[in-house]
Design an enzyme around this catalytic site. Sequence first.
Site, PDB file in Angstrom:
ATOM      1  N   SER A  70     -40.040   6.042  16.083  1.00  0.00           N
ATOM      2  CA  SER A  70     -41.424   6.274  16.481  1.00  0.00           C
ATOM      3  C   SER A  70     -41.493   6.206  17.996  1.00  0.00           C
ATOM      4  O   SER A  70     -40.705   5.503  18.629  1.00  0.00           O
ATOM      5  CB  SER A  70     -42.307   5.189  15.858  1.00  0.00           C
ATOM      6  N   HIS A 119     -45.161   4.706 -15.380  1.00  0.00           N
ATOM      7  CA  HIS A 119     -46.422   4.449 -14.639  1.00  0.00           C
ATOM      8  C   HIS A 119     -46.138   3.711 -13.332  1.00  0.00           C
ATOM      9  O   HIS A 119     -46.976   2.955 -12.845  1.00  0.00           O
ATOM     10  CB  HIS A 119     -47.424   3.630 -15.470  1.00  0.00           C
TER      11      HIS A 119
END
Length: 456
Positions: free
Chosen positions: A280, A158
Amino acid sequence: MAKQKTTVGTIDNEVLAFTAGRDVELDQALVTVDCIGTAAHVTMLSRMKPQLITEAECKQVIAGLVEIIGLARQNKFKINLADQDVHLAVERTLTKKLGDLGKKIHTCRSRNDQVAVDLRLYAKEQLLQTLEEAANLVVALTAFGKKHEAIPMVGRTHMQPGMPSTVGLWATAHAESLLDDCVLLVNAYEMNDQCPPGSAASYGVPLPIDRQLTSDLLGFSRPTHNVLYANNGRGKMESIVLSAMSQVMLTLSRLAQDFMLFTMPEFDYFKLPAEFCTGSSIMPQKQNPDVCELVRAKATRVKAAELGVYDLVKGSPTGYNRDLQEAKELFMEGIATTRACLRILAPMVKDTKVNVKKLIAGFTPGVFATDRALELVGEGMPFRDAYHYVKENLQELDNIDPVEAVKLKTHLGAPLGLDWNYFKARTDAVKETVREERKAFNQAVAKLLGVKYPLA
Ligand code: ARG
Protein backbone atom coordinates in the site's frame (compact mmCIF):
# COMPACT_ATOMS: atom_id res chain seq x y z
CA MET A 1 -15.00 17.10 -46.94
CA ALA A 2 -11.58 15.47 -47.28
CA LYS A 3 -11.69 12.25 -49.21
CA GLN A 4 -9.41 9.24 -49.33
CA LYS A 5 -8.83 6.84 -52.21
CA THR A 6 -8.94 3.20 -51.11
CA THR A 7 -8.61 -0.10 -52.99
CA VAL A 8 -12.36 -0.34 -53.05
CA GLY A 9 -13.47 3.23 -53.75
CA THR A 10 -13.05 6.80 -52.61
CA ILE A 11 -14.61 7.70 -49.29
CA ASP A 12 -14.75 10.50 -46.79
CA ASN A 13 -11.83 10.45 -44.38
CA GLU A 14 -13.99 10.52 -41.29
CA VAL A 15 -16.15 7.73 -42.65
CA LEU A 16 -13.07 5.69 -43.39
CA ALA A 17 -11.75 6.11 -39.87
CA PHE A 18 -15.16 5.42 -38.35
CA THR A 19 -15.85 2.29 -40.35
CA ALA A 20 -12.36 0.83 -40.08
CA GLY A 21 -12.60 1.33 -36.33
CA ARG A 22 -9.89 -0.55 -34.48
CA ASP A 23 -9.30 -3.05 -37.30
CA VAL A 24 -6.05 -1.39 -38.34
CA GLU A 25 -4.54 -2.32 -34.94
CA LEU A 26 -6.47 -5.51 -34.15
CA ASP A 27 -5.85 -7.07 -37.54
CA GLN A 28 -2.12 -7.08 -36.78
CA ALA A 29 -2.89 -10.30 -34.90
CA LEU A 30 -4.39 -11.74 -38.09
CA VAL A 31 -1.64 -11.02 -40.63
CA THR A 32 -0.11 -14.50 -40.56
CA VAL A 33 -3.42 -16.36 -40.63
CA ASP A 34 -4.71 -14.10 -43.38
CA CYS A 35 -1.67 -15.01 -45.50
CA ILE A 36 -2.14 -18.71 -44.75
CA GLY A 37 -5.79 -18.46 -45.80
CA THR A 38 -4.80 -16.73 -49.02
CA ALA A 39 -2.13 -19.34 -49.74
CA ALA A 40 -4.78 -22.06 -49.52
CA HIS A 41 -7.20 -20.06 -51.66
CA VAL A 42 -4.74 -19.42 -54.51
CA THR A 43 -3.55 -23.03 -54.39
CA MET A 44 -7.16 -24.11 -54.81
CA LEU A 45 -7.62 -21.64 -57.72
CA SER A 46 -4.54 -23.10 -59.40
CA ARG A 47 -5.98 -26.62 -59.18
CA MET A 48 -9.42 -25.77 -60.58
CA LYS A 49 -10.40 -26.95 -64.06
CA PRO A 50 -9.99 -24.70 -65.89
CA GLN A 51 -7.44 -23.24 -63.50
CA LEU A 52 -7.99 -19.59 -62.60
CA ILE A 53 -4.28 -18.99 -61.96
CA THR A 54 -1.30 -21.05 -63.10
CA GLU A 55 0.93 -23.07 -60.82
CA ALA A 56 3.82 -20.70 -61.48
CA GLU A 57 1.64 -17.75 -60.46
CA CYS A 58 0.52 -19.60 -57.38
CA LYS A 59 4.15 -20.14 -56.38
CA GLN A 60 4.90 -16.43 -56.82
CA VAL A 61 1.93 -15.44 -54.67
CA ILE A 62 2.91 -17.89 -51.95
CA ALA A 63 6.49 -16.60 -51.94
CA GLY A 64 5.07 -13.09 -51.47
CA LEU A 65 2.85 -14.32 -48.64
CA VAL A 66 5.78 -16.01 -46.90
CA GLU A 67 7.63 -12.71 -47.08
CA ILE A 68 4.70 -10.95 -45.42
CA ILE A 69 4.53 -13.60 -42.69
CA GLY A 70 8.24 -12.97 -42.09
CA LEU A 71 7.61 -9.24 -41.77
CA ALA A 72 4.71 -9.84 -39.41
CA ARG A 73 6.94 -11.94 -37.18
CA GLN A 74 9.17 -8.89 -36.75
CA ASN A 75 6.15 -6.58 -36.32
CA LYS A 76 7.10 -4.87 -39.55
CA PHE A 77 4.01 -5.39 -41.67
CA LYS A 78 2.03 -2.18 -41.92
CA ILE A 79 -1.74 -1.94 -42.26
CA ASN A 80 -2.72 1.57 -43.38
CA LEU A 81 -6.00 3.25 -42.66
CA ALA A 82 -6.66 3.36 -46.41
CA ASP A 83 -6.41 -0.46 -46.41
CA GLN A 84 -9.20 -0.60 -43.82
CA ASP A 85 -8.09 -4.03 -42.69
CA VAL A 86 -5.49 -6.78 -43.05
CA HIS A 87 -7.16 -8.29 -46.11
CA LEU A 88 -6.72 -5.27 -48.32
CA ALA A 89 -3.31 -4.52 -46.84
CA VAL A 90 -2.09 -7.94 -48.00
CA GLU A 91 -3.66 -7.44 -51.44
CA ARG A 92 -2.04 -4.00 -51.75
CA THR A 93 1.36 -5.40 -50.78
CA LEU A 94 1.14 -8.32 -53.20
CA THR A 95 -0.08 -6.09 -56.02
CA LYS A 96 2.80 -3.73 -55.47
CA LYS A 97 5.21 -6.65 -55.65
CA LEU A 98 3.55 -8.82 -58.31
CA GLY A 99 1.55 -6.35 -60.40
CA ASP A 100 -1.57 -7.76 -62.06
CA LEU A 101 -1.08 -11.11 -60.38
CA GLY A 102 -1.75 -9.48 -57.02
CA LYS A 103 -5.12 -8.38 -58.32
CA LYS A 104 -6.10 -12.01 -58.95
CA ILE A 105 -5.94 -13.25 -55.37
CA HIS A 106 -9.44 -12.03 -54.56
CA THR A 107 -10.99 -14.16 -57.33
CA CYS A 108 -14.05 -16.06 -56.05
CA ARG A 109 -13.92 -14.76 -52.50
CA SER A 110 -14.94 -11.85 -50.33
CA ARG A 111 -13.37 -10.23 -47.30
CA ASN A 112 -16.13 -11.84 -45.29
CA ASP A 113 -14.70 -15.18 -46.34
CA GLN A 114 -11.27 -14.03 -45.30
CA VAL A 115 -12.14 -12.65 -41.92
CA ALA A 116 -14.21 -15.75 -41.15
CA VAL A 117 -11.31 -18.09 -41.88
CA ASP A 118 -8.79 -15.78 -40.22
CA LEU A 119 -10.73 -15.74 -36.99
CA ARG A 120 -11.09 -19.51 -37.03
CA LEU A 121 -7.37 -20.01 -37.55
CA TYR A 122 -6.74 -17.47 -34.81
CA ALA A 123 -9.22 -19.21 -32.49
CA LYS A 124 -7.60 -22.57 -33.23
CA GLU A 125 -4.20 -21.39 -32.05
CA GLN A 126 -5.61 -19.47 -29.10
CA LEU A 127 -7.69 -22.41 -27.90
CA LEU A 128 -4.64 -24.66 -27.99
CA GLN A 129 -2.64 -22.12 -25.98
CA THR A 130 -5.50 -21.78 -23.50
CA LEU A 131 -5.73 -25.55 -23.09
CA GLU A 132 -2.01 -25.77 -22.50
CA GLU A 133 -2.12 -23.00 -19.90
CA ALA A 134 -5.18 -24.53 -18.24
CA ALA A 135 -3.35 -27.88 -18.05
CA ASN A 136 -0.42 -26.13 -16.38
CA LEU A 137 -2.69 -24.70 -13.71
CA VAL A 138 -4.31 -28.11 -13.19
CA VAL A 139 -0.82 -29.53 -12.70
CA ALA A 140 -0.05 -26.82 -10.11
CA LEU A 141 -3.32 -27.36 -8.23
CA THR A 142 -2.95 -31.13 -8.26
CA ALA A 143 0.66 -30.96 -7.06
CA PHE A 144 -0.41 -28.58 -4.30
CA GLY A 145 -3.22 -30.95 -3.36
CA LYS A 146 -0.98 -34.00 -3.35
CA LYS A 147 1.68 -32.29 -1.27
CA HIS A 148 -0.93 -31.39 1.34
CA GLU A 149 -3.09 -34.43 0.77
CA ALA A 150 -3.74 -35.35 4.38
CA ILE A 151 -3.52 -31.91 5.99
CA PRO A 152 -6.82 -31.31 7.74
CA MET A 153 -8.87 -28.31 6.70
CA VAL A 154 -12.33 -27.49 7.96
CA GLY A 155 -14.91 -28.21 5.28
CA ARG A 156 -17.46 -25.41 5.19
CA THR A 157 -21.06 -24.94 4.12
CA HIS A 158 -22.71 -21.50 4.32
CA MET A 159 -19.11 -20.49 5.10
CA GLN A 160 -19.63 -22.00 8.57
CA PRO A 161 -17.54 -24.93 9.85
CA GLY A 162 -19.12 -28.17 8.62
CA MET A 163 -17.10 -31.38 8.46
CA PRO A 164 -13.48 -32.50 8.49
CA SER A 165 -11.80 -32.13 5.13
CA THR A 166 -8.30 -31.67 3.71
CA VAL A 167 -6.24 -29.18 1.78
CA GLY A 168 -5.91 -31.86 -0.91
CA LEU A 169 -9.67 -32.03 -1.38
CA TRP A 170 -9.95 -28.27 -1.58
CA ALA A 171 -7.20 -27.87 -4.18
CA THR A 172 -8.27 -30.72 -6.43
CA ALA A 173 -11.91 -29.58 -6.41
CA HIS A 174 -10.68 -26.54 -8.33
CA ALA A 175 -8.44 -28.73 -10.50
CA GLU A 176 -11.34 -30.98 -11.50
CA SER A 177 -13.49 -27.96 -12.30
CA LEU A 178 -10.78 -26.72 -14.62
CA LEU A 179 -10.53 -30.13 -16.27
CA ASP A 180 -14.24 -29.93 -17.03
CA ASP A 181 -13.64 -26.47 -18.49
CA CYS A 182 -11.03 -28.07 -20.74
CA VAL A 183 -13.77 -30.32 -22.11
CA LEU A 184 -15.71 -27.18 -23.03
CA LEU A 185 -12.61 -25.68 -24.63
CA VAL A 186 -12.08 -28.84 -26.66
CA ASN A 187 -15.76 -28.77 -27.72
CA ALA A 188 -15.32 -25.16 -28.80
CA TYR A 189 -12.16 -26.21 -30.62
CA GLU A 190 -14.05 -28.91 -32.53
CA MET A 191 -16.91 -26.55 -33.36
CA ASN A 192 -14.39 -24.03 -34.61
CA ASP A 193 -12.56 -26.62 -36.70
CA GLN A 194 -14.65 -26.00 -39.84
CA CYS A 195 -13.48 -24.08 -42.86
CA PRO A 196 -15.77 -21.28 -44.12
CA PRO A 197 -14.19 -19.93 -47.36
CA GLY A 198 -16.11 -20.38 -50.57
CA SER A 199 -19.04 -18.60 -49.06
CA ALA A 200 -17.84 -15.44 -50.84
CA ALA A 201 -20.44 -12.76 -50.17
CA SER A 202 -22.47 -15.48 -48.36
CA TYR A 203 -24.09 -17.08 -51.38
CA GLY A 204 -21.35 -19.00 -53.18
CA VAL A 205 -19.92 -18.27 -56.64
CA PRO A 206 -20.90 -19.38 -60.16
CA LEU A 207 -17.56 -21.13 -60.76
CA PRO A 208 -16.61 -24.66 -59.64
CA ILE A 209 -14.36 -23.84 -56.66
CA ASP A 210 -13.21 -26.73 -54.48
CA ARG A 211 -14.11 -25.90 -50.90
CA GLN A 212 -13.09 -29.33 -49.64
CA LEU A 213 -9.59 -28.78 -51.01
CA THR A 214 -9.25 -25.38 -49.30
CA SER A 215 -10.33 -26.98 -46.06
CA ASP A 216 -7.84 -29.84 -46.45
CA LEU A 217 -5.00 -27.49 -47.34
CA LEU A 218 -5.61 -25.55 -44.13
CA GLY A 219 -5.81 -28.68 -42.00
CA PHE A 220 -9.44 -28.12 -40.97
CA SER A 221 -11.50 -31.19 -40.16
CA ARG A 222 -14.11 -30.19 -42.80
CA PRO A 223 -15.58 -27.22 -44.67
CA THR A 224 -18.71 -25.67 -43.17
CA HIS A 225 -21.39 -27.04 -45.49
CA ASN A 226 -23.99 -24.34 -46.19
CA VAL A 227 -22.25 -21.25 -47.61
CA LEU A 228 -24.71 -18.87 -46.00
CA TYR A 229 -24.17 -20.49 -42.62
CA ALA A 230 -20.42 -20.18 -43.26
CA ASN A 231 -20.99 -16.46 -42.96
CA ASN A 232 -23.70 -16.51 -40.31
CA GLY A 233 -21.33 -18.67 -38.25
CA ARG A 234 -19.15 -15.65 -37.66
CA GLY A 235 -20.05 -14.25 -34.28
CA LYS A 236 -21.64 -17.55 -33.27
CA MET A 237 -18.21 -19.17 -33.28
CA GLU A 238 -16.79 -16.32 -31.19
CA SER A 239 -19.65 -16.59 -28.74
CA ILE A 240 -19.10 -20.35 -28.36
CA VAL A 241 -15.40 -19.85 -27.69
CA LEU A 242 -16.03 -17.03 -25.21
CA SER A 243 -18.63 -19.10 -23.43
CA ALA A 244 -15.98 -21.77 -22.80
CA MET A 245 -13.56 -19.04 -21.70
CA SER A 246 -16.08 -17.64 -19.26
CA GLN A 247 -16.53 -21.09 -17.70
CA VAL A 248 -12.76 -21.16 -17.17
CA MET A 249 -13.04 -17.76 -15.52
CA LEU A 250 -15.88 -18.98 -13.32
CA THR A 251 -13.52 -21.62 -11.95
CA LEU A 252 -10.64 -19.17 -11.56
CA SER A 253 -12.78 -16.58 -9.84
CA ARG A 254 -13.89 -19.03 -7.15
CA LEU A 255 -10.34 -20.21 -6.66
CA ALA A 256 -9.24 -16.58 -6.31
CA GLN A 257 -12.07 -15.88 -3.87
CA ASP A 258 -11.06 -18.85 -1.72
CA PHE A 259 -7.49 -17.62 -1.66
CA MET A 260 -8.59 -14.19 -0.51
CA LEU A 261 -10.71 -15.69 2.25
CA PHE A 262 -8.21 -18.23 3.52
CA THR A 263 -5.28 -15.80 3.48
CA MET A 264 -7.13 -13.27 5.64
CA PRO A 265 -5.22 -13.00 8.93
CA GLU A 266 -8.38 -14.17 10.72
CA PHE A 267 -7.98 -17.50 8.90
CA ASP A 268 -4.31 -17.54 7.99
CA TYR A 269 -4.64 -21.01 6.45
CA PHE A 270 -2.58 -20.08 3.41
CA LYS A 271 0.12 -17.56 2.65
CA LEU A 272 0.48 -16.25 -0.89
CA PRO A 273 4.03 -15.77 -2.13
CA ALA A 274 5.10 -12.23 -1.26
CA GLU A 275 5.99 -11.44 -4.87
CA PHE A 276 2.35 -12.08 -5.80
CA CYS A 277 1.08 -9.47 -3.37
CA THR A 278 1.19 -5.72 -3.60
CA GLY A 279 1.85 -3.15 -0.92
CA SER A 280 0.00 0.00 0.00
CA SER A 281 1.20 3.55 -0.63
CA ILE A 282 0.17 4.57 2.88
CA MET A 283 -0.01 1.46 5.07
CA PRO A 284 3.53 0.10 5.38
CA GLN A 285 2.48 -3.33 6.66
CA LYS A 286 0.22 -4.26 3.73
CA GLN A 287 0.45 -7.39 1.56
CA ASN A 288 -2.65 -7.30 -0.59
CA PRO A 289 -3.99 -10.14 -2.77
CA ASP A 290 -4.50 -7.88 -5.79
CA VAL A 291 -3.85 -10.72 -8.24
CA CYS A 292 -6.81 -12.64 -6.83
CA GLU A 293 -9.04 -9.58 -6.80
CA LEU A 294 -8.21 -8.85 -10.41
CA VAL A 295 -8.85 -12.44 -11.47
CA ARG A 296 -12.29 -12.14 -9.86
CA ALA A 297 -12.87 -8.88 -11.74
CA LYS A 298 -11.57 -10.27 -15.02
CA ALA A 299 -14.18 -13.03 -14.81
CA THR A 300 -16.77 -10.27 -15.05
CA ARG A 301 -15.06 -8.80 -18.08
CA VAL A 302 -14.78 -12.11 -19.93
CA LYS A 303 -18.47 -12.77 -19.28
CA ALA A 304 -19.22 -9.25 -20.51
CA ALA A 305 -17.24 -9.97 -23.70
CA GLU A 306 -19.24 -13.17 -24.20
CA LEU A 307 -22.53 -11.35 -23.67
CA GLY A 308 -21.37 -8.50 -25.89
CA VAL A 309 -20.77 -10.86 -28.80
CA TYR A 310 -24.01 -12.71 -28.13
CA ASP A 311 -25.92 -9.46 -28.19
CA LEU A 312 -24.28 -8.31 -31.43
CA VAL A 313 -25.29 -11.54 -33.12
CA LYS A 314 -28.76 -12.09 -31.72
CA GLY A 315 -30.40 -9.26 -33.63
CA SER A 316 -28.24 -9.63 -36.70
CA PRO A 317 -30.12 -10.53 -39.87
CA THR A 318 -28.82 -13.33 -42.11
CA GLY A 319 -25.81 -12.58 -44.30
CA TYR A 320 -22.82 -10.38 -43.48
CA ASN A 321 -23.44 -7.26 -41.43
CA ARG A 322 -20.69 -4.87 -40.43
CA ASP A 323 -21.82 -5.18 -36.81
CA LEU A 324 -19.73 -8.35 -36.71
CA GLN A 325 -16.56 -6.30 -36.92
CA GLU A 326 -17.30 -5.10 -33.38
CA ALA A 327 -17.12 -8.68 -32.10
CA LYS A 328 -13.45 -8.90 -32.96
CA GLU A 329 -12.16 -6.78 -30.11
CA LEU A 330 -14.37 -8.48 -27.51
CA PHE A 331 -13.29 -11.85 -28.83
CA MET A 332 -9.57 -11.11 -28.72
CA GLU A 333 -9.77 -9.39 -25.36
CA GLY A 334 -11.83 -12.17 -23.79
CA ILE A 335 -9.32 -14.80 -24.83
CA ALA A 336 -6.25 -12.77 -23.88
CA THR A 337 -7.74 -12.02 -20.45
CA THR A 338 -8.56 -15.66 -19.73
CA ARG A 339 -5.09 -16.74 -20.76
CA ALA A 340 -3.41 -14.08 -18.65
CA CYS A 341 -5.36 -15.27 -15.58
CA LEU A 342 -4.41 -18.89 -16.15
CA ARG A 343 -0.76 -17.92 -16.50
CA ILE A 344 -0.59 -15.74 -13.41
CA LEU A 345 -2.29 -18.26 -11.11
CA ALA A 346 -0.16 -21.33 -11.85
CA PRO A 347 3.07 -20.05 -10.25
CA MET A 348 1.09 -18.41 -7.44
CA VAL A 349 -0.51 -21.72 -6.51
CA LYS A 350 2.82 -23.47 -6.72
CA ASP A 351 4.47 -21.17 -4.18
CA THR A 352 1.57 -20.73 -1.78
CA LYS A 353 2.42 -21.95 1.73
CA VAL A 354 0.03 -23.69 4.08
CA ASN A 355 -0.10 -23.05 7.80
CA VAL A 356 -0.80 -26.47 9.33
CA LYS A 357 -1.14 -25.09 12.84
CA LYS A 358 -3.82 -22.63 11.83
CA LEU A 359 -5.61 -25.18 9.69
CA ILE A 360 -5.81 -27.54 12.68
CA ALA A 361 -6.71 -24.74 15.06
CA GLY A 362 -9.71 -24.04 12.82
CA PHE A 363 -11.33 -27.28 13.99
CA THR A 364 -13.99 -26.63 16.60
CA PRO A 365 -15.43 -29.79 18.23
CA GLY A 366 -18.71 -29.33 16.34
CA VAL A 367 -16.92 -30.09 13.07
CA PHE A 368 -16.80 -33.76 14.17
CA ALA A 369 -20.52 -33.99 15.01
CA THR A 370 -21.64 -35.62 11.77
CA ASP A 371 -18.74 -38.07 11.79
CA ARG A 372 -19.61 -39.06 15.33
CA ALA A 373 -23.27 -39.58 14.41
CA LEU A 374 -22.19 -41.79 11.51
CA GLU A 375 -19.90 -43.71 13.82
CA LEU A 376 -22.95 -44.51 15.98
CA VAL A 377 -24.83 -45.51 12.83
CA GLY A 378 -21.99 -47.93 12.12
CA GLU A 379 -22.67 -49.44 15.54
CA GLY A 380 -26.33 -49.96 14.66
CA MET A 381 -28.15 -46.79 15.76
CA PRO A 382 -30.70 -45.31 13.29
CA PHE A 383 -29.32 -42.09 11.82
CA ARG A 384 -31.95 -39.72 13.25
CA ASP A 385 -31.45 -41.13 16.73
CA ALA A 386 -27.69 -40.78 16.36
CA TYR A 387 -28.15 -37.21 15.14
CA HIS A 388 -30.15 -36.27 18.26
CA TYR A 389 -27.82 -38.15 20.55
CA VAL A 390 -24.81 -36.18 19.28
CA LYS A 391 -26.71 -32.89 19.38
CA GLU A 392 -27.42 -33.49 23.08
CA ASN A 393 -23.89 -34.71 23.90
CA LEU A 394 -21.66 -32.30 22.02
CA GLN A 395 -19.09 -32.43 24.84
CA GLU A 396 -18.16 -35.95 23.65
CA LEU A 397 -16.51 -34.37 20.62
CA ASP A 398 -13.96 -32.39 22.60
CA ASN A 399 -10.89 -34.55 22.09
CA ILE A 400 -11.14 -35.74 18.52
CA ASP A 401 -7.98 -35.45 16.45
CA PRO A 402 -8.61 -33.97 12.98
CA VAL A 403 -5.65 -35.88 11.53
CA GLU A 404 -7.27 -39.15 12.59
CA ALA A 405 -10.73 -37.98 11.56
CA VAL A 406 -9.81 -37.35 7.92
CA LYS A 407 -8.12 -40.76 7.68
CA LEU A 408 -11.55 -42.35 7.89
CA LYS A 409 -12.75 -40.72 4.68
CA THR A 410 -11.40 -43.09 2.09
CA HIS A 411 -14.17 -43.79 -0.40
CA LEU A 412 -13.94 -42.67 -4.03
CA GLY A 413 -13.18 -38.97 -4.27
CA ALA A 414 -13.24 -38.43 -0.48
CA PRO A 415 -10.40 -36.52 1.21
CA LEU A 416 -8.24 -39.63 1.48
CA GLY A 417 -9.78 -41.44 -1.45
CA LEU A 418 -8.54 -39.13 -4.18
CA ASP A 419 -7.23 -40.95 -7.22
CA TRP A 420 -4.15 -39.05 -8.35
CA ASN A 421 -4.05 -41.06 -11.57
CA TYR A 422 -7.48 -39.71 -12.42
CA PHE A 423 -6.15 -36.17 -12.41
CA LYS A 424 -3.00 -37.13 -14.22
CA ALA A 425 -4.79 -39.08 -16.96
CA ARG A 426 -7.21 -36.24 -17.68
CA THR A 427 -4.43 -33.65 -17.69
CA ASP A 428 -2.24 -35.78 -19.95
CA ALA A 429 -5.14 -36.21 -22.37
CA VAL A 430 -5.47 -32.42 -22.63
CA LYS A 431 -1.75 -32.01 -23.22
CA GLU A 432 -1.80 -34.76 -25.85
CA THR A 433 -4.66 -33.09 -27.73
CA VAL A 434 -2.70 -29.84 -27.78
CA ARG A 435 0.45 -31.57 -29.03
CA GLU A 436 -1.31 -33.52 -31.78
CA GLU A 437 -3.46 -30.68 -33.04
CA ARG A 438 -0.57 -28.25 -33.08
CA LYS A 439 1.64 -30.70 -34.93
CA ALA A 440 -1.03 -31.47 -37.55
CA PHE A 441 -1.69 -27.77 -38.13
CA ASN A 442 1.98 -26.85 -38.45
CA GLN A 443 2.52 -29.73 -40.88
CA ALA A 444 -0.41 -28.65 -43.05
CA VAL A 445 0.82 -25.06 -43.18
CA ALA A 446 4.43 -26.07 -43.87
CA LYS A 447 3.24 -28.18 -46.78
CA LEU A 448 1.04 -25.37 -48.08
CA LEU A 449 3.73 -22.70 -47.89
CA GLY A 450 6.66 -24.95 -48.79
CA VAL A 451 8.68 -23.65 -45.84
CA LYS A 452 9.29 -24.75 -42.28
CA TYR A 453 6.39 -23.58 -40.10
CA PRO A 454 6.37 -21.78 -37.73
CA LEU A 455 8.96 -19.73 -39.61
CA ALA A 456 12.45 -19.86 -38.10
N1 ARG B 1 -13.01 -5.78 -41.32
C1 ARG B 1 -14.21 -6.39 -41.75
C2 ARG B 1 -14.84 -7.17 -40.59
O1 ARG B 1 -14.19 -7.43 -39.63
C3 ARG B 1 -13.91 -7.27 -42.89
C4 ARG B 1 -15.10 -7.61 -43.72
C5 ARG B 1 -15.57 -6.42 -44.45
N2 ARG B 1 -16.64 -6.82 -45.30
C6 ARG B 1 -17.48 -5.96 -45.86
N3 ARG B 1 -18.44 -6.46 -46.57
N4 ARG B 1 -17.43 -4.66 -45.65
O2 ARG B 1 -16.00 -7.52 -40.64
